[in-house]
Design a protein around this motif. Sequence first.
Motif, PDB file in Angstrom:
ATOM      1  N   ALA A 186       4.495   6.954   3.019  1.00  0.00           N
ATOM      2  CA  ALA A 186       4.196   8.358   2.711  1.00  0.00           C
ATOM      3  C   ALA A 186       3.648   8.493   1.290  1.00  0.00           C
ATOM      4  N   ALA A 187       4.210   7.740   0.351  1.00  0.00           N
ATOM      5  CA  ALA A 187       3.703   7.758  -1.026  1.00  0.00           C
ATOM      6  C   ALA A 187       2.260   7.261  -1.074  1.00  0.00           C
ATOM      7  N   TYR A 188       2.005   6.145  -0.418  1.00  0.00           N
ATOM      8  CA  TYR A 188       0.645   5.591  -0.382  1.00  0.00           C
ATOM      9  C   TYR A 188      -0.335   6.579   0.242  1.00  0.00           C
ATOM     10  N   ASP A 189       0.038   7.173   1.372  1.00  0.00           N
ATOM     11  CA  ASP A 189      -0.847   8.110   2.062  1.00  0.00           C
ATOM     12  C   ASP A 189      -1.179   9.316   1.193  1.00  0.00           C
ATOM     13  N   ALA A 190      -0.265   9.687   0.301  1.00  0.00           N
ATOM     14  CA  ALA A 190      -0.484  10.844  -0.574  1.00  0.00           C
ATOM     15  C   ALA A 190      -1.292  10.491  -1.818  1.00  0.00           C
ATOM     16  N   GLY A 191      -1.640   9.228  -1.983  1.00  0.00           N
ATOM     17  CA  GLY A 191      -2.422   8.820  -3.144  1.00  0.00           C
ATOM     18  C   GLY A 191      -1.601   8.447  -4.358  1.00  0.00           C
ATOM     19  N   ILE A 192      -0.297   8.296  -4.193  1.00  0.00           N
ATOM     20  CA  ILE A 192       0.548   7.850  -5.305  1.00  0.00           C
ATOM     21  C   ILE A 192       0.274   6.373  -5.563  1.00  0.00           C
ATOM     22  N   PRO A 193       0.020   5.964  -6.810  1.00  0.00           N
ATOM     23  CA  PRO A 193      -0.205   4.537  -7.086  1.00  0.00           C
ATOM     24  C   PRO A 193       1.045   3.716  -6.785  1.00  0.00           C
ATOM     25  N   VAL A 194       0.878   2.645  -6.025  1.00  0.00           N
ATOM     26  CA  VAL A 194       1.974   1.769  -5.631  1.00  0.00           C
ATOM     27  C   VAL A 194       1.660   0.369  -6.131  1.00  0.00           C
ATOM     28  N   PHE A 195       2.615  -0.253  -6.830  1.00  0.00           N
ATOM     29  CA  PHE A 195       2.395  -1.585  -7.382  1.00  0.00           C
ATOM     30  C   PHE A 195       3.503  -2.545  -6.957  1.00  0.00           C
ATOM     31  N   VAL A 196       3.181  -3.822  -7.023  1.00  0.00           N
ATOM     32  CA  VAL A 196       4.106  -4.878  -6.591  1.00  0.00           C
ATOM     33  C   VAL A 196       5.083  -5.205  -7.704  1.00  0.00           C
ATOM     34  N   GLY A 197       6.359  -5.217  -7.360  1.00  0.00           N
ATOM     35  CA  GLY A 197       7.407  -5.664  -8.274  1.00  0.00           C
ATOM     36  C   GLY A 197       8.540  -6.246  -7.450  1.00  0.00           C
ATOM     37  N   THR A 198       9.157  -7.302  -7.935  1.00  0.00           N
ATOM     38  CA  THR A 198      10.175  -7.996  -7.140  1.00  0.00           C
ATOM     39  C   THR A 198      11.603  -7.737  -7.595  1.00  0.00           C
ATOM     40  N   ASP A 199      11.773  -7.264  -8.831  1.00  0.00           N
ATOM     41  CA  ASP A 199      13.104  -7.133  -9.441  1.00  0.00           C
ATOM     42  C   ASP A 199      13.775  -8.488  -9.611  1.00  0.00           C
TER      43      ASP A 199
END
Length: 363
Positions: free
Chosen positions: A270-283
Amino acid sequence: MSDGAVLHVKGRVLAGPDDVRDELWVVGGRVCYDRPAGARDVTTVAGWALPGLVDAHCHVGLGAEGPVDTDTAEKQALTDRETGTLLIRDAGSPSDTRWIDDRDDLPKIIRAGRHIARTRRYLRNYAWEIEPEDLVAHVAREARRGDGWVKLVGDWIDRDLGDLSPCWPREAVQAAIAEAHRLGARVTAHCFAENSLRDLVEAGIDCIEHATGLTEDLIPLFAERGVAIVPTLVNIATFPRLADGGEKKFPRWSAHMRRLHERRYDTVRAAYDAGIPVFVGTDAGGTLPHGLVAEEVAELVAAGIPPVDALAATSWAARAWLGRPGLEEGAPADLVVYETDPRADVRVLAAPRRVVLNGRVVE
């Protein structure tokens, strides 16, 4: 390779998701797209080349009990390097890892200083534990110590409540974020819960880690403000085990953690579909091992993010977000070479053919 050696990378060079070159050259540790005149001592690597991968939520120098020794921190960094992670945003560490900056064989690190948490509201030995009246001063200190980022703990379990709850009053985070921005630093926050997010975003925060509490009513606010998320889905996968461990003492918290886990993929999509930037992180660090970046990219794909965009979240887009170059002309030659096209199948990220750091083949 000798100092005067030239590296020739041929096959397919993914300078961008749609910018595919046939070859590049590495001269003096830098990317060059024109064959250098008189090149003699040439080493050739063939395959599909990507910019060095990014882990935007990682902890070098941190173990389950807090800070670790230098040898352990070095092993953590080397493990990340082996999997092609050549740029790390260290999202909070009590260890001083500045010595890594002097090593051209270890990943580059962008530090967020040490976590800043509310007293007795975070993992022991990880954070500065303070009260709201001291938040601005600690944010200013970590902004000066870090590399352009500050890390807050936005929510954690409140043992009296028996569930997750926000750690900071709105006016405190608003003043603290303003101070960080005045000093040229961006601010991110650990957030699992729903009710910590609005105050942080409206206070001007730049990023939210985990973001499991992102709900339909909050998504437009994130999108409007351009607030990025780093979902760390390989960490969220541990929520059921954590919930089982806390069931007897904190049943309300355990049920909440299970709900957050169950809707994790829907939240990210849902975040991606709304155009929110999503980045890779593993913790990675703390309780999770290092070297999980390929697994995290695969998790983003499982959540419904198209493979090319999941790949961008650990390469081209992530580097641009952090202000670091990819495979542009003259950029430091940090790249990973694969057997096949990672855009077609992100699972190839788990098996780099070659890793090149500062122009040298290191794996």
